[in-house]
Scaffold this motif. Structure first.
Motif, mmCIF file in Angstrom:
data_model
loop_
_atom_site.group_PDB
_atom_site.id
_atom_site.type_symbol
_atom_site.label_atom_id
_atom_site.label_comp_id
_atom_site.label_asym_id
_atom_site.label_seq_id
_atom_site.Cartn_x
_atom_site.Cartn_y
_atom_site.Cartn_z
ATOM 1 N N ARG A 310 0.833 -1.203 0.000
ATOM 2 C CA ARG A 310 0.000 0.000 0.000
ATOM 3 C C ARG A 310 0.866 1.251 0.000
ATOM 4 N NH1 ARG A 310 -4.839 -1.945 0.608
ATOM 5 N NH2 ARG A 310 -4.973 -4.028 1.505
ATOM 6 N N LYS A 314 -0.684 10.893 -3.782
ATOM 7 C CA LYS A 314 -1.174 12.273 -3.770
ATOM 8 C C LYS A 314 -2.374 12.419 -2.831
ATOM 9 C CE LYS A 314 1.736 13.260 -6.964
ATOM 10 N NZ LYS A 314 2.826 14.168 -6.623
ATOM 11 N N GLU A 359 8.541 -9.394 -5.633
ATOM 12 C CA GLU A 359 8.444 -8.696 -6.913
ATOM 13 C C GLU A 359 8.974 -9.645 -7.977
ATOM 14 O OE1 GLU A 359 10.444 -4.879 -7.131
ATOM 15 O OE2 GLU A 359 10.309 -4.859 -9.317
ATOM 16 N N ILE A 573 15.552 -6.351 0.453
ATOM 17 C CA ILE A 573 15.211 -5.260 -0.480
ATOM 18 C C ILE A 573 16.489 -4.594 -1.011
ATOM 19 C CG2 ILE A 573 14.884 -3.509 1.323
ATOM 20 C CD1 ILE A 573 12.657 -2.332 -0.412
ATOM 21 N N LYS B 296 11.723 -2.698 -8.924
ATOM 22 C CA LYS B 296 11.052 -1.402 -8.804
ATOM 23 C C LYS B 296 10.921 -1.006 -7.341
ATOM 24 C CE LYS B 296 11.204 -1.874 -12.951
ATOM 25 N NZ LYS B 296 12.510 -1.378 -13.398
ATOM 26 N N LEU B 297 11.015 -1.980 -6.456
ATOM 27 C CA LEU B 297 10.980 -1.716 -5.015
ATOM 28 C C LEU B 297 12.417 -1.526 -4.534
ATOM 29 C CD1 LEU B 297 8.335 -4.405 -4.039
ATOM 30 C CD2 LEU B 297 8.073 -1.939 -3.745
ATOM 31 N N ILE B 298 12.691 -0.349 -4.012
ATOM 32 C CA ILE B 298 14.058 0.061 -3.702
ATOM 33 C C ILE B 298 14.117 0.531 -2.251
ATOM 34 C CG2 ILE B 298 15.865 1.721 -4.335
ATOM 35 C CD1 ILE B 298 15.182 0.060 -6.686
ATOM 36 N N PHE B 309 7.592 7.931 -4.845
ATOM 37 C CA PHE B 309 6.485 7.335 -4.103
ATOM 38 C C PHE B 309 7.102 6.470 -3.000
ATOM 39 C CE2 PHE B 309 4.296 8.106 -8.182
ATOM 40 C CZ PHE B 309 3.173 8.762 -7.704
ATOM 41 N N ARG B 310 6.726 6.761 -1.773
ATOM 42 C CA ARG B 310 7.282 6.019 -0.640
ATOM 43 C C ARG B 310 6.298 4.971 -0.170
ATOM 44 N NH1 ARG B 310 11.706 8.643 0.390
ATOM 45 N NH2 ARG B 310 11.804 10.780 -0.358
ATOM 46 N N LEU B 311 6.834 3.882 0.373
ATOM 47 C CA LEU B 311 5.961 2.863 0.944
ATOM 48 C C LEU B 311 6.692 2.079 2.013
ATOM 49 C CD1 LEU B 311 5.512 -0.190 -1.435
ATOM 50 C CD2 LEU B 311 7.219 1.546 -1.834
ATOM 51 N N ALA B 318 10.829 2.196 2.029
ATOM 52 C CA ALA B 318 11.211 1.867 0.652
ATOM 53 C C ALA B 318 10.557 2.870 -0.282
ATOM 54 C CB ALA B 318 10.769 0.459 0.312
ATOM 55 N N LEU B 320 9.501 3.553 -4.785
ATOM 56 C CA LEU B 320 9.419 3.000 -6.150
ATOM 57 C C LEU B 320 10.517 3.622 -6.998
ATOM 58 C CD1 LEU B 320 5.552 3.019 -6.714
ATOM 59 C CD2 LEU B 320 7.038 1.109 -6.055
ATOM 60 N N PHE B 346 8.467 5.422 -12.049
ATOM 61 C CA PHE B 346 7.514 6.134 -11.192
ATOM 62 C C PHE B 346 8.051 7.500 -10.769
ATOM 63 C CE2 PHE B 346 7.193 1.540 -10.707
ATOM 64 C CZ PHE B 346 5.849 1.309 -10.956
ATOM 65 N N ALA B 348 6.755 10.892 -8.585
ATOM 66 C CA ALA B 348 5.687 11.486 -7.784
ATOM 67 C C ALA B 348 5.611 12.998 -7.960
ATOM 68 C CB ALA B 348 5.889 11.127 -6.317
ATOM 69 N N GLU B 349 6.297 13.503 -8.986
ATOM 70 C CA GLU B 349 6.304 14.958 -9.211
ATOM 71 C C GLU B 349 4.895 15.507 -9.444
ATOM 72 O OE1 GLU B 349 9.080 15.647 -12.460
ATOM 73 O OE2 GLU B 349 10.275 14.035 -11.608
ATOM 74 N N CYS B 358 2.854 10.344 -13.895
ATOM 75 C CA CYS B 358 3.399 9.817 -12.634
ATOM 76 C C CYS B 358 3.908 8.389 -12.808
ATOM 77 C CB CYS B 358 2.346 9.866 -11.538
ATOM 78 S SG CYS B 358 2.010 11.546 -11.002
ATOM 79 N N GLU B 359 3.455 7.736 -13.860
ATOM 80 C CA GLU B 359 3.951 6.394 -14.176
ATOM 81 C C GLU B 359 4.051 6.304 -15.687
ATOM 82 O OE1 GLU B 359 1.608 3.152 -12.599
ATOM 83 O OE2 GLU B 359 2.621 1.694 -13.884
#
Lengths: 575, 575
Positions: A310, A314, A359, A573, B296-298, B309-311, B318, B320, B346, B348-349, B358-359
């Protein structure tokens, strides 16, 4: 050919200061290596054990590296003194370390490099220029030096023999002091020795005339490529002879992936992976499919239920797509007819097994069907038979390289892929004494068992099991026409493990809503998806495959982390 | 050919109840359409205006749809009565609505469908079976009915003429009452009319013998395909003649993307997009590149600074990946030599412009270089010239379909791509009276201006600008050998807009650390990346392209949302 020296005029001073840190013949017993546990297992406990061990090991390694760096700095200072003697060498222009700014796109020289893999007898007595990594160096006394150069998995033996106006003692010392994995440019003359060369792929030698260091590797590497490339068979064989060879465990490999990737097996694995994708694309394109890209950022949670990553989009709740399922179906509603997508798929599941990643790369296809989901199975059938044929035919070298480290039997498959119904599978299991819920799912162990039974009875390790119980399939799966307990769906197995899931989808919006609601999915969250079927939707079906699993199972590898370039699992990760 | 009726035995009762909701000739003036603002603009304010308007419109539409649904239910009940008269028709087996379970993979009939695009004179007097969507229906009195069937952009005129034992009045009524965009199966005989057919692509007619509804579209669609396919030119022309035609704005299109995708222009756009990707892949494969997939997960934030984009990744922070930059370079350190990747990127600008998403789909390449970043520019040059050639040669139909709705001039490009240094570009601008910071970046407006100057002087809309100021490039960009104010980097422009960024990278870990630190990047967060260069790293470079931008600019489209299947921007995360 232009003179190499002309292109590296800034070579002299900075080089000399940095030669000495390259300590010859470093060979360490490394904390990252474990002798105790066999690497060739896929058991959960062992994998977790490996992680814990290697985290400690990684810390130790970091401390060690720091120490080494200090030693190097001290050595560099000492080297400045030693440089003086090399400066006195009248042949000093013919060797040395190339530094910035000579590697900053200073000029285009017009020189031609020959690939190591192409240096062969046809070039006898010719002067060639090659660039590669130092695989090994070996001085023989003070007048002779050997080194093995590697490029793209090919290796070439290079020889320095002291001779007036050609090779000096200092040059031999410089060359044999280069650290493993450093890049060098070598200009030399191709010669053909009388005896076959055992330590290199190329059956010629290069008589070195000029040698320049292009990029330095640390003198002590966290993994030696030789160790990383060693097969379990060789380790066992040596052990029987009383010798304990280094075994690099899976987690250490992944911590230092850029080194691990240099082994012949890994070079083969990722070229095979690329080829699997090529064939997937080319086959589907030839059948009228269109390649698409659907969004990975999704409002709400894709496909409902299962674990998703998740994030905040924005100010709105969003998640990463668990599959392109909903959007590829919408592309069908958008009249693209037949589509495929190759892209990342995200699963936040806590599955720490040999076959799950957080992933991975999904190979997805979706197509209009006229009458029956067998039309989708037909595509799967022809696609994968074509793929296996092509891999066996066109990737012999890669498969051989993989098999050398991880021995495996070629996949057994039929010209026309076997199709069994789920009921038939259950019956086969029953006859073999394995009782399963006829309307439940099969677990991994039972799938393996069924795979064995199928192999015995039909002689194939690749088959389709279809008409699964509806209860174990997602809401968008079309129920069977004659019995709502079953569905128009299928799984495909390689060597007893599932790699593909597919089905006819529900294209009738009313039934789709009912099915989703019945499974507790919030209709609001998939509103635009269901609406897509209200504007006329053709009957359709499709399937999804994990790229990493195809490669893993085709090559009978024991861990999916071996077929992911930089794997992501619940504990990893990085890098 | 088998009789269609045999395959749909469950057709009778359920069909009749559902025929009547198809209200003939529905044509609404829809709140989703705006007459007030031209769609063909890329101005920020207008785009935002469009969004607000269409949100309201979407709500209105939802209410309307709800109302319609209720009306349909009432109509269905009434239809049951009307069904009786159709039941009495001795030809009733030859038409009607097909319902579940007949569309649930009941059987494989062996029937052959002919694609609409292949129905031509060569099939004269032959009976064919086709499946497609109803584009339009038109009854002529009670005895004749016309309908136009559409499949994959091809259209076919179908005719029903009342005749004994062949076509009944009820059948004509059924056929001409089908709602637009519904799918039907039609069996008929191909005939060649004397006069050319204006309203369809196929120059033959189909004399209908059997017609079955396969999937129903709502009688009132939020967008009519005819409206969505209309060009700005036609709207203007009609306006001059005093007629106000419907214009569908960009946001409404995206809200109902599955309908919008059915226009000939969009069918062309996404086939072109697929082709761009094909050529990118095939060209690079032919040059020894290997296709890879990076995560894509960093951990942390990729490339530092900019908006990501943070998650939460299993309790760890992490983000994107903003690009595969760091990992594709690590693949080079892993000895893959030359790599490319096609995958999501990705950002998020908060850029709400005609050219930001955004993508989007990144086309990335990275390669070892021997001496100079011009080796990378050489690949870009040959790749894109090959791509443009191939699109012009092999996608004529698609380009024509796009051009019909969005007229554009073919891209002007040279056989050997023009290369200008940044300094030369600045000088050209200066001579044209545009003063820019010689060590700063160019803004979009100035880039457009330079594009015009280049077109005037060199006759090309595709060129490379290289040797950018170092200050405006990322930390991993190699500085120029002779002047640290410049860098070994380049941008590539199509029609005055930037589409590609590329450069030689820093492969020396010490310099990389210094550069990153100098730009305030936390070294800890890119530790594994920098470490990758400590084990021997070859000089290398690469580039990245946005797939959507290539298609947008090749076809001179005004908005990147037109070339993204389901676009994501700061205001949109659905459908």
């Amino acid at each position: 050919m232009l003179d190499l020296c002309l292109w590296y005029p800034n070579r002299h001073k900075p080089i000399m200061a940095s030669i000495c840190p390259f300590v010859k013949g470093t060979s360490i017993s490394n904390a990252n290596y474990t002798m105790s546990q066999p690497e060739n297992t896929s058991n959960l406990a062992e994998e977790e054990g490996g992680t814990t061990l290697s985290k400690k090991a990684a810390k130790k390694e970091a401390i060690k590296q720091e120490k080494l760096k200090r030693q190097q700095e001290a050595a560099a200072a000492a080297a400045a003194l030693a440089a003086a003697s090399i400066e006195a060498d009248p042949l000093s222009e013919n060797y040395g370390e190339v530094a910035l700014p000579d590697l900053q796109s200073k000029a285009v020289s017009g020189r031609k490099w020959t690939e190591v893999g192409l240096v062969n007898e046809s070039l006898k007595d010719k002067t060639v220029l090659v660039r590669g990594r130092i695989q090994t160096t070996r001085p023989v006394g003070k007048n002779i030096g050997f080194l093995v150069l590697r490029e793209k998995g090919f290796t070439l033996q290079c020889v320095l023999t002291v001779a007036d106006n050609l090779v000096s003692r200092q040059m031999v010392k410089f060359a044999t002091s280069l650290s493993k994995e450093s890049h060098v440019d070598i200009e030399g003359i191709v010669s053909v020795p009388d005896a076959p060369i055992k330590g290199a792929t190329q059956q010629v030698e290069l008589q070195v005339r000029k040698i320049y260091g292009i990029s330095k590797a640390l003198p002590t590497l966290p993994i030696n490529i030789d160790d990383a490339a060693r097969s379990e068979v060789d380790i066992e064989k040596a052990l029987q002879g009383g010798e304990q060879l280094v075994r690099v465990n899976q987690d250490t490999r992944l911590n230092f992936r850029v080194l691990d990737l240099r082994t012949p097996a890994n070079q083969g694995i990722f070229r095979i992976q690329c080829q699997v994708e090529n064939i997937f694309r080319q086959f589907l394109l030839s059948e009228g499919f269109v390649g698409i890209h659907t969004p990975k950022l999704i409002a709400g949670s894709s496909e409902g239920g299962a674990s998703v990553f998740r994030l905040d989009y924005k100010g709105r709740p969003a998640c990463l797509a668990q599959s392109p399922q909903l959007h590829k179906q919408m592309a069908i509603c958008g009249d693209l007819g037949r589509v495929f997508e190759i892209g990342p798929v995200f699963r936040a599941e806590d599955s720490f097994t040999h076959r799950h990643l957080c992933e991975f790369t999904g190979l997805d296809a979706e197509m209009e069907i006229k009458e029956h989901y067998s039309e989708v199975m037909d595509v799967v059938d022809r696609l994968f038979v074509a793929m296996f044929d092509s891999l066996n035919e066109n990737c012999k070298k890669e498969l051989e390289a993989i098999g050398k480290q991880y021995p495996f039997e070629p996949l057994k498959y039929l010209r026309k892929t076997l199709r069994l119904t789920f009921e038939e599978g259950v019956q086969m299991l029953k006859e073999a004494g394995v009782e399963v819920d006829p309307l439940g799912d099969l677990n991994t162990e039972v799938e393996r068992k069924l795979g064995k039974l199928v192999l015995e009875k039909y002689g194939t390790e690749f088959y389709i099991l279809h008409r699964y119980p509806l209860a174990v399939r997602p809401f968008y799966t079309m129920p069977a026409y004659d019995n709502p307990a079953y569905s128009n769906s299928f799984d495909v197995f390689i060597r007893g493990e599932e790699i593909i899931s597919g089905a006819q989808r529900v294209h009738v919006p009313e039934l789709l809503s009912t099915r989703a609601e019945g499974l507790g999915i919030d209709l609001k969250s998939i509103e635009t998806y269901i609406d897509a079927f209200r504007y006329g939707a053709p009957p359709h079906g499709g399937f999804g495959v994990g790229l990493e699993r195809v490669v893993m199972l085709f090559c009978a590898l024991n861990n999916i982390r071996k077929t992911s370039l930089f794997p992501r699992d619940p504990q990893r990760i990085t890098p």
